[in-house]
Design a protein around this motif. Structure first.
Motif, PDB file in Angstrom:
ATOM      1  N   UNK A   1       0.850  -1.189   0.000  1.00 63.08           N
ATOM      2  CA  UNK A   1       0.000   0.000   0.000  1.00 63.08           C
ATOM      3  C   UNK A   1       0.889   1.243   0.000  1.00 63.08           C
ATOM      4  N   UNK A   2       0.520   2.220  -0.809  1.00 60.71           N
ATOM      5  CA  UNK A   2       1.281   3.451  -0.950  1.00 60.71           C
ATOM      6  C   UNK A   2       0.464   4.628  -0.437  1.00 60.71           C
ATOM      7  N   UNK A   3       1.145   5.541   0.225  1.00 60.30           N
ATOM      8  CA  UNK A   3       0.512   6.763   0.726  1.00 60.30           C
ATOM      9  C   UNK A   3       0.831   7.900  -0.233  1.00 60.30           C
ATOM     10  N   UNK A   4      -0.168   8.641  -0.641  1.00 64.00           N
ATOM     11  CA  UNK A   4       0.019   9.742  -1.579  1.00 64.00           C
ATOM     12  C   UNK A   4       0.861  10.835  -0.932  1.00 64.00           C
ATOM     13  N   UNK A   5       1.485  11.706  -1.750  1.00 64.08           N
ATOM     14  CA  UNK A   5       2.295  12.794  -1.175  1.00 64.08           C
ATOM     15  C   UNK A   5       1.522  13.669  -0.200  1.00 64.08           C
ATOM     16  N   UNK A   6       0.223  13.818  -0.421  1.00 63.74           N
ATOM     17  CA  UNK A   6      -0.570  14.642   0.493  1.00 63.74           C
ATOM     18  C   UNK A   6      -0.833  13.937   1.818  1.00 63.74           C
ATOM     19  N   UNK A   7      -0.644  12.613   1.839  1.00 61.86           N
ATOM     20  CA  UNK A   7      -0.898  11.843   3.045  1.00 61.86           C
ATOM     21  C   UNK A   7      -2.360  11.565   3.302  1.00 61.86           C
ATOM     22  N   UNK A   8      -3.203  11.804   2.288  1.00 62.28           N
ATOM     23  CA  UNK A   8      -4.650  11.645   2.494  1.00 62.28           C
ATOM     24  C   UNK A   8      -5.248  10.511   1.666  1.00 62.28           C
ATOM     25  N   UNK A   9      -4.461   9.924   0.786  1.00 58.98           N
ATOM     26  CA  UNK A   9      -5.008   8.895  -0.090  1.00 58.98           C
ATOM     27  C   UNK A   9      -4.090   7.688  -0.100  1.00 58.98           C
ATOM     28  N   UNK A  10      -4.659   6.485  -0.065  1.00 57.02           N
ATOM     29  CA  UNK A  10      -3.891   5.245  -0.081  1.00 57.02           C
ATOM     30  C   UNK A  10      -4.213   4.492  -1.360  1.00 57.02           C
ATOM     31  N   UNK A  11      -3.160   4.097  -2.080  1.00 55.05           N
ATOM     32  CA  UNK A  11      -3.315   3.224  -3.246  1.00 55.05           C
ATOM     33  C   UNK A  11      -2.560   1.937  -2.974  1.00 55.05           C
ATOM     34  N   UNK A  12      -2.759   0.942  -3.802  1.00 51.06           N
ATOM     35  CA  UNK A  12      -2.053  -0.324  -3.602  1.00 51.06           C
ATOM     36  C   UNK A  12      -1.564  -0.864  -4.933  1.00 51.06           C
ATOM     37  N   UNK A  13      -0.509  -1.660  -4.859  1.00 52.37           N
ATOM     38  CA  UNK A  13       0.061  -2.282  -6.050  1.00 52.37           C
ATOM     39  C   UNK A  13      -0.922  -3.296  -6.619  1.00 52.37           C
ATOM     40  N   UNK A  14      -0.804  -3.561  -7.913  1.00 54.54           N
ATOM     41  CA  UNK A  14      -1.628  -4.585  -8.540  1.00 54.54           C
ATOM     42  C   UNK A  14      -1.149  -5.990  -8.156  1.00 54.54           C
ATOM     43  N   UNK A  15       0.143  -6.078  -7.878  1.00 51.16           N
ATOM     44  CA  UNK A  15       0.738  -7.374  -7.534  1.00 51.16           C
ATOM     45  C   UNK A  15       2.086  -7.103  -6.881  1.00 51.16           C
ATOM     46  N   UNK A  16       2.459  -7.898  -5.884  1.00 47.76           N
ATOM     47  CA  UNK A  16       3.732  -7.720  -5.178  1.00 47.76           C
ATOM     48  C   UNK A  16       4.391  -9.078  -4.948  1.00 47.76           C
ATOM     49  N   UNK A  17       5.677  -9.150  -5.195  1.00 47.78           N
ATOM     50  CA  UNK A  17       6.434 -10.349  -4.818  1.00 47.78           C
ATOM     51  C   UNK A  17       7.781  -9.926  -4.233  1.00 47.78           C
ATOM     52  N   UNK A  18       8.339 -10.792  -3.398  1.00 44.98           N
ATOM     53  CA  UNK A  18       9.599 -10.492  -2.711  1.00 44.98           C
ATOM     54  C   UNK A  18      10.591 -11.628  -2.881  1.00 44.98           C
ATOM     55  N   UNK A  19      11.860 -11.272  -2.713  1.00 40.80           N
ATOM     56  CA  UNK A  19      12.978 -12.219  -2.730  1.00 40.80           C
ATOM     57  C   UNK A  19      13.881 -11.854  -1.562  1.00 40.80           C
ATOM     58  N   UNK A  20      14.352 -12.847  -0.803  1.00 36.28           N
ATOM     59  CA  UNK A  20      15.250 -12.585   0.318  1.00 36.28           C
ATOM     60  C   UNK A  20      16.617 -13.195   0.019  1.00 36.28           C
ATOM     61  N   UNK A  21      17.660 -12.387   0.226  1.00 36.46           N
ATOM     62  CA  UNK A  21      19.041 -12.798  -0.058  1.00 36.46           C
ATOM     63  C   UNK A  21      19.859 -12.755   1.230  1.00 36.46           C
TER      64      UNK A  21
END
Length: 456
Positions: free
Chosen positions: A190-210
């Motif tokens: 989830x991403x917070x807009x620069x104004x801090x008033x709106x939240x958007x989210x990614x369409x898809x997320x994956x992670x890798x740990x090294x």
């Protein structure tokens, strides 16, 4: 009691499994330390997607220094291309001959991505980019322990909801050492807009740990420790061949273009060819280059000297000196980790930054030191600027003693790798007090006899 062959095999299996676990990157000082790569798909395109890729260094004291990180992976469908990148670039474009008009940024099935250098135009930058691949450890500076870039991927050959994840992720620094897991789909960021008033989210997320394994990064040690103390004239040097053994012929053969034709491992600092050798070691690319060291008995690129300097009534003082003997390398954002039981009573560091490593376990016996920014945060090449030093002050407690080498550390790490310490039986010893004790005992005995004689 009879021990069966099956029991022996079982014990051997457990022992081997333990070794494998130890080599898999487990660090008892920083057991949760890793570098996490996260892909957030934030936009679908006509033939693929746009993603924000973030690399977070969660290691407490291990960092990536210049010339920086190299992130690689393998495309799953063998057809993907990178149309464009912001905040990073690939090392090679690859074969894009199948395309006409606007060519992709990279057509390789196994792209290798590097960070941009500082000072690139603003329209090529993203947040947390453009530091030349230098990535701080989390303890030193959380703000610069993160890197990110944007990538537009095409030719995915899949519907948006069935992206095949990239495989075989690698992180080179620029040498080996990191082992990466497979990509795993996780809850959407989830991403917070620069104004801090709106939240958007990614369409898809994956992670890798090294995770890092010292044995994969280096076949031998890269640093050693020497000891000395105010109460003993003996300086205990680094162990002989602690990192390697010097060659018999220590004079490199220099050609007219400055190349070392016999690939010597060390050079004599008084060699007349030294300026040519220094020029031949300058390497601005990202390839791993061999160390070019001054010849020493221990052949370690870095030496740490721990000197017990003073003993006050309530405090005691140590001087730490770090010396770079590698004329081919600078150590950017270096750090030093030391373990000693008196760190729970640590008082002051006079020219190094300091933090206790108390994230795991109740015992505060480990500390991390690093240079003060713009003062001694870069350990320069071997030579006049090739060392940094500081004095540190401890408050005494009931365990304090200078006997049996108590004042020396039990573990020292430089840039995350363990340094070779002298053998315990070589530590500086306290002066013999037997004659003093005998004299004191004799004096007391005479006084007692004299008192007895007066009473008689």
């Amino acid at each position: 009691m009879m021990i069966s062959k099956a029991h022996c095999l079982a014990v051997a299996f457990v022992f081997l499994a333990t070794l494998q676990h130890a080599d898999a990157g487990y660090d008892p000082i920083d057991p949760e330390g890793n570098i996490t790569i996260k892909w957030d798909v934030v936009e679908w395109t006509g033939d693929g997607y746009r993603a924000i890729v973030t690399m977070s260094n969660w290691q407490l004291y291990r960092h990536i220094q210049a010339p920086g990180w190299i992130m690689g992976w393998t495309w799953a469908t063998k057809k993907e291309v990178i149309w464009n990148m912001v905040g990073a670039e690939t090392r090679e474009q690859g074969d894009c001959s199948k395309f006409t008009g606007n060519l992709p940024h990279c057509c390789k099935r196994t792209p290798e991505v590097i960070d941009l250098l500082p000072g690139v135009p603003y329209n090529q930058q993203t947040a947390n980019c453009c530091r030349g691949g230098v990535l701080s450890s989390y303890m030193q500076d959380p703000k610069t322990s993160v890197a990110s870039f944007q990538v537009i991927v095409g030719n995915t050959g899949n519907k948006n909801t069935t992206i095949k994840l990239p495989q075989n992720f690698t992180i080179m620094t620029p040498g080996p050492g990191y082992t990466c897991s497979s990509a795993k789909v996780v809850p959407k960021t989830k991403f917070l807009s620069p104004s801090g008033r709106r939240i958007t989210e990614a369409f898809m997320t994956w992670t890798v740990k090294c995770s890092y394994t010292e044995q994969l990064a280096h076949k031998a040690a890269t640093c050693c420790v020497s000891f000395s103390a105010f109460y003993n004239e003996t300086i205990v040097p680094c162990e002989k061949c602690a990192c390697d053994c010097p060659t018999n012929n220590t004079t490199p053969i220099i050609t007219t273009n400055g190349a070392d034709t016999n690939n010597q491992r060390c050079i004599n600092r008084f060699d007349p060819h030294l300026p040519l050798t220094l020029n031949s070691t300058k390497n601005n690319n990202l390839q791993q280059q061999p160390d070019m060291l001054y010849c020493t008995n221990d052949m370690c690129p870095v030496k740490i000297h721990w000197h017990i300097k003073l003993n006050y009534q309530e405090y005691w003082r140590v001087k730490i000196t770090i010396t770079n003997r590698d004329i081919s390398r600078n150590y950017t954002l270096w750090n030093l980790v030391a373990r000693h039981p008196n760190f729970k009573n640590f008082t002051e560091s006079f020219s190094f930054s300091y933090k206790p490593l108390t994230a795991y376990g109740p015992t505060n016996d480990t500390a991390i030191f690093w240079g003060v920014k713009y003062y001694n945060d870069m350990l320069m090449q071997a030579g006049p600027s090739g060392n940094v030093q500081s004095e540190i002050l401890f408050r005494k407690d009931s365990a304090f003693t200078l006997a049996n080498g108590w004042g020396f550390p039990s573990h020292v790490l430089f840039n995350g790798d363990h340094c070779v310490l002298p053998h315990a039986d070589h530590y500086p010893t306290l002066p013999s007090s037997s004659s003093t004790l005998r004299a004191a005992t004799t004096t007391i005995a005479l006084l007692v006899l004299f008192a007895v004689a007066l009473l008689i």
